[in-house]
Write a protein that holds these residues in place. Structure first.
Motif, PDB file in Angstrom:
ATOM      1  N   TYR A 245       1.430  -0.968  -0.014  1.00 30.57           N
ATOM      2  CA  TYR A 245      -0.130  -0.225   0.385  1.00 30.57           C
ATOM      3  C   TYR A 245       0.510   1.386   0.298  1.00 30.57           C
ATOM      4  CZ  TYR A 245      -3.849  -3.484   1.427  1.00 30.57           C
ATOM      5  OH  TYR A 245      -4.694  -4.631   1.678  1.00 30.57           O
TER       6      TYR A 245
ATOM      7  N   ARG B  30       2.339   3.951  -5.223  1.00 31.54           N
ATOM      8  CA  ARG B  30       2.112   2.801  -6.168  1.00 31.54           C
ATOM      9  C   ARG B  30       1.251   3.665  -7.073  1.00 31.54           C
ATOM     10  NH1 ARG B  30      -1.129   2.574  -2.090  1.00 31.54           N
ATOM     11  NH2 ARG B  30      -3.263   1.638  -2.066  1.00 31.54           N
TER      12      ARG B  30
ATOM     13  N   ARG C 227      -2.583   3.003  -8.680  1.00 31.98           N
ATOM     14  CA  ARG C 227      -3.448   2.424  -7.770  1.00 31.98           C
ATOM     15  C   ARG C 227      -3.960   1.475  -9.004  1.00 31.98           C
ATOM     16  NH1 ARG C 227      -1.096   5.616  -4.396  1.00 31.98           N
ATOM     17  NH2 ARG C 227      -2.257   6.429  -2.788  1.00 31.98           N
TER      18      ARG C 227
ATOM     19  N   CYS D 135      -9.954  -8.811  -1.473  1.00 31.91           N
ATOM     20  CA  CYS D 135      -8.743  -7.451  -0.726  1.00 31.91           C
ATOM     21  C   CYS D 135      -8.273  -8.265  -0.136  1.00 31.91           C
ATOM     22  CB  CYS D 135      -9.831  -6.948  -0.657  1.00 31.91           C
ATOM     23  SG  CYS D 135     -11.049  -6.912   1.061  1.00 31.91           S
ATOM     24  N   SER D 136      -8.391  -9.444   0.007  1.00 29.12           N
ATOM     25  CA  SER D 136      -6.812 -10.267   1.592  1.00 29.12           C
ATOM     26  C   SER D 136      -5.668 -10.419   1.197  1.00 29.12           C
ATOM     27  CB  SER D 136      -8.081 -11.154   2.901  1.00 29.12           C
ATOM     28  OG  SER D 136      -8.472 -12.603   1.706  1.00 29.12           O
TER      29      SER D 136
ATOM     30  N   GLU E 214      -6.815  -3.994  -4.189  1.00 24.65           N
ATOM     31  CA  GLU E 214      -6.635  -2.519  -3.515  1.00 24.65           C
ATOM     32  C   GLU E 214      -8.283  -3.382  -3.059  1.00 24.65           C
ATOM     33  OE1 GLU E 214      -5.431  -0.177  -3.284  1.00 24.65           O
ATOM     34  OE2 GLU E 214      -3.316  -0.549  -4.942  1.00 24.65           O
ATOM     35  N   THR E 215      -9.385  -3.742  -3.614  1.00 20.74           N
ATOM     36  CA  THR E 215     -10.361  -3.577  -2.457  1.00 20.74           C
ATOM     37  C   THR E 215     -11.562  -4.959  -3.267  1.00 20.74           C
ATOM     38  OG1 THR E 215     -11.390  -2.599  -5.023  1.00 20.74           O
ATOM     39  CG2 THR E 215     -11.090  -0.554  -3.770  1.00 20.74           C
ATOM     40  N   VAL E 216     -12.386  -5.125  -2.401  1.00 21.88           N
ATOM     41  CA  VAL E 216     -12.957  -6.481  -2.530  1.00 21.88           C
ATOM     42  C   VAL E 216     -14.933  -6.207  -3.970  1.00 21.88           C
ATOM     43  CG1 VAL E 216     -15.785  -7.487  -1.549  1.00 21.88           C
ATOM     44  CG2 VAL E 216     -13.938  -5.866  -0.525  1.00 21.88           C
TER      45      VAL E 216
ATOM     46  N   VAL F 241     -15.545   3.931  -6.386  1.00 23.96           N
ATOM     47  CA  VAL F 241     -14.301   3.908  -5.818  1.00 23.96           C
ATOM     48  C   VAL F 241     -12.742   3.902  -5.756  1.00 23.96           C
ATOM     49  CG1 VAL F 241     -12.664   2.266  -3.866  1.00 23.96           C
ATOM     50  CG2 VAL F 241     -15.469   1.758  -4.200  1.00 23.96           C
TER      51      VAL F 241
ATOM     52  N   ILE G 186     -10.734   7.274  -5.348  1.00 24.73           N
ATOM     53  CA  ILE G 186      -9.374   7.513  -4.523  1.00 24.73           C
ATOM     54  C   ILE G 186      -8.769   8.488  -5.637  1.00 24.73           C
ATOM     55  CG2 ILE G 186      -7.099   6.185  -5.418  1.00 24.73           C
ATOM     56  CD1 ILE G 186      -8.719   3.775  -4.282  1.00 24.73           C
TER      57      ILE G 186
END
Lengths: 321, 271
Positions: B57, B61, B63, B106-107, B112-114, B124, B128
């Motif tokens: 993160y 970077r 995204r 996202c795990s 980055e996200t779900v 989203v 950002i």
């Protein structure tokens, strides 16, 4: 008695915080407030109106928060909580288990705040459905003092939160804000002996009036104001309500669907309490009747006189051999 | 051209690894994972995006929001190869205790996200992009979306938002493989003409053959550099199930699984 609208109290506080904290964003789904005009003008680059688009409200708020912003996302409660529920679940509830997200959803118009506007604008579901979501905080204050106390907590606790705010000006419940602890989540606002009224939001005002009326009838009623529906320490709550043989929950929500009544029922069950529980709220139907809030309460058996009669019946019933 | 050869080689490896994953995890969405391989390969192996597997993160970077998460299992081999997680994980997709499931979430380091649920990524990403612009940061926000995902109304809420706020640090790449779950998009609800729709909404559209590595690379590279006004959309015309003849010819390829023998045969032919 002086009354104040919760959202105005909150926005005034946020305005002051935004002057010194550059990371605070206020995002609205084209919903306003008198107190918001100054904020919109003075913080034009951090006030964002996404239009009548609650799904995007949540998504934009999430993106901002992922980059470190503290976001307050503002809309009418039923549309915020239900039009965008899947966005809330996916981008706030699920994602915040992995990444830090401080998004505060400000839902205005809890319960029957918007009384004459009908069932689309009534909000009797939100406390049930928002409490279901992991990683969420659900806040349901009864007055502007409690709402103001939430601001520090909202900045400090970096999680998604739902604020269930009344749409109408309400008098103070608390003269002393030190009686309000977000960590405890509730406060005993009146001591009693015979029956305990456990209430949230607008209904705490009604509970206090009902307690007064019961007093006239020789019944001593306590009132516990629950302003944090999640998280809530059940054992701690039991310490305040466990001494009563009769408990009544009072809320402007559907009952038997996971709201305050379910919280209290679970607290009593897990403590093996024998106390009698009366759930006062809205049954399994929408409210199409037209009229002001008190009229709608009356139609649904939630006016003071009916509640007093109900509780007196319960209490006298239990005294029979 | 040396870089193109390298990218082609990497894309071929990613494809083979994706097929191997399918062998142990038949439930993955293979066809839509195959249509975006060149896009992902160019972005990462072509170093169009700035990234750091050691600090996933990090602020520097670029995204990438993979909004079509189902159809991005081909991102797994790429992430493992770049060091986001161990290569061994590729052999355990969907197994108990594995990092990697049939639908990415996202795990997983690198996501980055779900996006197991569609229609979330672009909105989203707009948030950002707005935050980055306000912080005067130069990193870009890329979104990979499917064409079928454009049926979600929330995507159009975001499309309006991005143009209104002149999010010129935002690039949407549409893996335009033209097939949804049950049929061709033209037969479900026609989405075309996509470029004109985006232009009318204030975006700058461009179009490439999504399987021509040279075209894909140079389009993405120039979008990365492009600082002109407005959000950009790259419509990458692709083939769902690319490289697997049986899938390419099938309007139901989204939900098809290949037999082990078919996968082995394909892998043998590729080598």
């Amino acid at each position: 008695m002086e009354t104040k609208v919760m959202r105005d109290a909150l926005i005034e506080q946020l305005y002051d915080r935004m002057r010194t904290n550059d990371d605070i964003f206020f995002v609205s789904a084209d919903f306003g407030a008198p107190a918001l005009d100054r904020l919109r003008e003075d913080f034009g680059d951090r006030f964002i109106n996404v239009g009548i688009a609650e799904q995007n409200l949540i998504n934009i708020a999430t993106g901002l928060a992922l980059e470190g912003a503290v976001v307050y996302a503002y809309a009418i409660a039923p549309f915020l909580s239900m039009r965008a529920y899947e966005q809330i679940r996916t981008n706030l509830s699920i994602l915040s288990q992995v990444r830090e997200i401080n998004v505060n959803l400000i839902g205005v118009g809890a319960g029957l705040s918007y009384d004459v506007t009908g069932p689309t604008h009534h909000c009797l579901e939100d406390s049930c459905i928002m409490r279901v979501l992991p990683n969420f905080v659900v806040f349901s204050p009864g007055d502007s003092v409690t709402t103001e106390q939430f601001v520090d907590y909202s900045l400090r606790v970096k999680k998604p939160k739902y604020l269930r705010l009344d749409g109408k000006a309400q008098p103070r419940i608390y003269d002393d804000p030190r009686k309000i602890s977000m960590e405890e989540g509730f406060s005993v606002v009146r001591e009693g002996k015979d029956v305990c009224l456990v209430s949230t939001g607008y209904m705490t005002h009604k509970a206090l009036r009902v307690a007064e009326m019961l007093e006239q009838e020789g019944i001593s009623a306590g009132v516990v104001d629950v302003f944090m529906l999640k998280p809530l320490d059940g054992e701690l709550l039991y310490k305040s309500v466990g001494k009563y043989s009769h408990i009544a929950t009072m809320e402007e929500s559907f009952i038997d669907k996971g709201s305050l009544d379910s919280i209290v029922a679970e607290v009593l069950r897990s403590s093996r309490s024998q106390a009698d529980l009366t759930k006062l709220g809205f049954g399994d139907r929408y409210v199409f009747e037209v009229g002001n809030r008190e009229h709608l309460h009356k139609v649904n058996g939630l006016d003071e006189a009916t509640i007093v009669r109900t509780l007196k019946g319960k209490l006298s019933g239990s005294r029979l051999p | 051209m040396e870089l193109m050869e390298y990218l082609e080689k990497k894309a071929a490896w990613v494809k083979q690894e994706t097929l191997k994953i399918h062998r142990i995890a038949p439930g993955i969405r293979l066809a839509s994972s195959l249509s975006c391989i060149e896009i992902l390969t160019a972005l990462y192996y072509g170093k169009i995006l700035k990234y750091d597997p050691a600090d996933i993160y990090c602020e520097e970077r670029d995204r990438l929001i993979i909004s079509k998460a189902h159809g991005s299992v081909s991102f797994y081999p790429l992430l493992a190869d770049l060091g986001y997680f161990a290569l061994e994980e590729l052999g355990r997709v969907g197994k108990a205790g594995s990092l990697l499931g049939d639908i990415p979430d996202c795990s997983i380091p690198g996501y980055e996200t779900v996006n197991g649920s569609l229609g979330h990524g672009l909105g989203v990403a707009c948030g950002i992009a707005m935050a980055l612009k306000r912080k005067k940061r130069t990193e870009k926000v890329f979104v990979l979306s499917g064409d079928g995902e454009l049926y979600e109304g929330s995507v159009w809420e975001a499309i309006m938002f991005a143009a209104h706020h002149n999010l010129n640090n935002l690039v949407l790449v549409i893996d335009n493989n033209k097939i949804c779950m049950l049929d061709y998009c033209t037969r479900i609800l026609n989405l075309e003409p996509l470029d004109e729709k985006f232009r009318a909404f204030g975006w700058q559209p461009s179009e490439v053959d999504g399987h021509n590595m040279k075209e894909v690379y140079s389009a993405l590279q120039s979008l990365k550099q492009d600082g002109s006004d407005g959000p950009k959309v790259l419509i990458a015309n692709t083939v769902k199930g690319k490289g697997v003849p049986r899938l390419e010819a099938d309007s139901l390829c989204h939900i098809r699984a290949l037999k082990t023998e078919e996968i082995d045969q394909l892998l043998m032919e590729m080598n």
